[in-house]
Write a protein that holds these residues in place. Structure first.
Motif, short mmCIF file in Angstrom:
data_model
loop_
_atom_site.label_atom_id
_atom_site.label_comp_id
_atom_site.label_asym_id
_atom_site.label_seq_id
_atom_site.Cartn_x
_atom_site.Cartn_y
_atom_site.Cartn_z
N GLN A 103 0.86 -1.18 0.00
CA GLN A 103 0.00 0.00 0.00
C GLN A 103 0.90 1.23 0.00
O GLN A 103 1.78 1.35 0.85
N MET A 105 0.69 5.38 0.02
CA MET A 105 -0.18 6.53 0.21
C MET A 105 0.64 7.80 0.34
O MET A 105 1.59 7.86 1.13
N TYR A 144 -3.31 7.57 -3.42
CA TYR A 144 -3.29 6.23 -2.81
C TYR A 144 -3.30 5.17 -3.90
O TYR A 144 -3.96 5.31 -4.93
#
Length: 287
Positions: A103, A105, A144
């Motif tokens: 992930q 971001m 994101y």
């Protein structure tokens, strides 16, 4: 691609500057982790601000997760080894990541987000790295991206498998690239005795974390656990797999050389900007 293609040559490898054991702590709603890159190392490891290693098979150590909390001024990179985590934020982004996934971001001018386990039992393990943003982009739009394990580019050499989260290695471009900080984030798997070379500019700050088995660097055996800060200079990094092989996180980047002002989840360049971030959060002005 095999190891005979685009094989780099490191003639003056970096040496080990020091080992950092990290600080066991808890964050979020009680998630147990080891903070390897602490605030006192931010200047030394610029542009990196924090590195957490979470890893347990005890649900009570992670199940409460990281409920809603704000951020401004930097990027978070979460590399999952085991388990699943779901992200939601106030800018409308949502996604989940499983083993081997990433992930990424960019908090930009600010948002409120949560990171919650998507499991009730089993092992949860991974790393979260904070990467600073240059002053000119700290107030940009939040961004994101979820990157599934299958979407992380891979370079395969002789006894070496490199998952290229960011930057480039052996001609393979990573899932994410950044012009200013030029982060290199590699998740390496080394067979016993396998050799991996990574050219690197002398001024880029770099560190490694062995999280499975053991690895050799400059003839010294590195066991699982500590963050290994590499001395600057030379033309690159050389790692070898130990007797049982190794899994290694290798991180490097170009320093920003800008002032760092941090108050909890806000990282700016001055105290005044921190005051503004806190006021914007209290007034509900984040994304």
């Amino acid at each position: 691609m095999d190891s005979s293609t685009l094989s780099p040559s490191v003639t003056t490898p970096r040496s080990i500057e020091r080992l950092v054991a990290g600080q066991p702590t808890s964050d979020g709603a009680g998630v147990r982790l080891v903070r390897l890159l602490t605030q006192d190392l931010q200047r030394r490891l610029d542009p990196f601000l924090m590195l957490d290693n979470f890893g347990t098979d005890r649900p009570e150590d992670y199940i409460a997760g990281f409920p809603d909390h704000p951020h401004r001024g930097f990027e978070t990179v979460t590399v999952m080894v085991q388990g699943r985590m779901r992200h939601r934020d106030s800018a409308g982004h949502e996604g989940s990541v499983g083993p081997g996934g990433v992930q990424w971001m960019s908090t930009g001018r600010g948002l409120v987000h949560s990171e919650m386990p998507e499991q009730q039992d089993g092992a949860m393990e991974g790393f979260q790295l904070w990467l600073n943003l240059p002053a000119r982009t700290k107030m940009g739009e939040p961004w994101y991206r979820d990157i599934d394990a299958a979407a992380v580019p891979v370079w395969q050499g002789e006894g070496v498998r490199a998952r290229v989260v960011a930057g480039r290695t052996h001609g393979v471009a990573g899932a994410v690239e950044r012009d200013t900080t030029e982060p290199l984030i590699l998740d390496l798997e080394l067979a016993a005795g396998a050799r991996f070379e990574q050219p690197l500019p002398a001024a880029h700050n770099a560190f490694v974390v062995v999280y499975r088995g053991s690895a050799l660097l400059g003839g010294r055996e590195l066991a699982r656990g500590p963050m290994v800060i590499l001395a600057n200079g030379g033309d690159g990094i050389v790692l070898e797999g130990g007797a049982a092989g190794a899994r290694v996180l290798l991180v490097a980047g170009q320093p920003l050389g800008e002032p760092i002002a941090q108050y909890g989840p806000f990282v700016m360049n001055s105290n005044q900007e921190i005051f503004e971030a806190v006021e914007d959060f209290r007034a509900g002005r984040l994304a």
